[in-house]
Scaffold this active site. Structure first.
Site, mmCIF file in Angstrom:
data_model
loop_
_atom_site.group_PDB
_atom_site.id
_atom_site.type_symbol
_atom_site.label_atom_id
_atom_site.label_comp_id
_atom_site.label_asym_id
_atom_site.label_seq_id
_atom_site.Cartn_x
_atom_site.Cartn_y
_atom_site.Cartn_z
ATOM 1 N N PHE A 180 40.159 34.970 41.857
ATOM 2 C CA PHE A 180 39.974 33.594 42.311
ATOM 3 C C PHE A 180 38.497 33.274 42.484
ATOM 4 O O PHE A 180 37.720 34.117 42.948
ATOM 5 C CB PHE A 180 40.635 33.385 43.681
ATOM 6 N N ASP A 181 38.120 32.048 42.143
ATOM 7 C CA ASP A 181 36.869 31.487 42.629
ATOM 8 C C ASP A 181 37.096 31.131 44.100
ATOM 9 O O ASP A 181 38.248 31.001 44.544
ATOM 10 C CB ASP A 181 36.540 30.235 41.808
ATOM 11 N N LEU A 182 36.018 30.945 44.865
ATOM 12 C CA LEU A 182 36.169 30.620 46.291
ATOM 13 C C LEU A 182 35.946 29.137 46.568
ATOM 14 O O LEU A 182 36.869 28.417 46.931
ATOM 15 C CB LEU A 182 35.211 31.470 47.130
#
Length: 228
Positions: free
Chosen positions: A10-12
């Site tokens: 995941f990107d944050l």
């Protein structure tokens, strides 16, 4: 469900952690304290696209970390025709970073989808954000327990979309490209970056941008259940 996938990256910011909402609250706190004449909503309208453009330049190594932090504020104040000293901009930049992680709004469905995915997959984060700040966001938003590894651009030495950061993350996670998928909101950095590095990708298109091509995409995090 894709049975090949074992690891999800995941990107944050703008994907799990609601950067725009948390950012607005940090600026509101600063302006109400020291710059009451600035209307936060007016500033934010200018700041959001300017910040995105500064991040794009930073991701592509066109500006430094320090230039990113300064320019996004300077250009936003310029757009408002608000005269402010360099000293005050630097002070706001520091206050902003300090206050930003006090607010920890997540996108709707973030915790629910992580709870759904965690028993089935190993979860990871790949972020271009600054290590110390990202660590605070993850801890303050109680996200740490969901992720096996966190790859940061400062540790990897390069930023998404550079394929080296994806290789670094895969190595840290002890997994392969074929068994991995990336989820993020930045079409260039997250989606094309992952695809060019050999991973599958899902575009978190929360703003419902019109994109051409046959890409996996979702408008809400809970739609990940269709793919995973």
């Amino acid at each position: 469900m894709n049975t090949k996938i074992t690891d999800i990256f995941f990107d944050l910011d703008h994907t799990l952690w609601d950067f725009d909402k948390n950012s607005e609250m940090a600026f509101d706190r600063i302006f109400k304290s020291k710059y009451q004449e600035i209307i936060t909503e007016d500033f934010i309208k200018e700041y959001i696209p300017i910040n995105q453009e500064c991040w794009r330049l930073y991701q592509n190594d066109k500006i430094t970390h320090q230039e990113l932090r300064y320019n996004r504020l300077k250009f936003s104040f310029d757009a408002l025709n608000y005269a402010i000293s360099e000293e005050n901009i630097l002070e706001i930049a520091n206050d902003y970073i300090e206050f930003l992680t006090d607010n920890n709004y997540l996108f709707d469905g973030a915790i629910e989808v992580l709870e759904y995915l965690k028993p089935k997959y190993k979860l990871h984060i790949i972020t271009n954000g600054f290590a110390q700040v990202q660590e605070k966001k993850i801890n303050n938003a109680s996200l740490g327990g969901y992720f096996s590894t966190i790859t940061n651009s400062e540790l990897a030495g390069v930023k998404k979309p550079n394929s080296i950061i994806f290789d670094y993350a895969l190595n840290l996670a002890n997994t392969s490209k074929e068994n991995s998928i990336m989820i993020g909101d930045d079409f260039e950095a997250d989606v094309n970056g992952a695809l060019n590095a050999g991973l599958d990708a899902i575009f978190f298109n929360e703003k419902k941008l019109d994109i051409s091509g046959n890409y996996k995409q979702i408008n809400h995090l809970l739609e990940l259940k269709k793919y995973l």
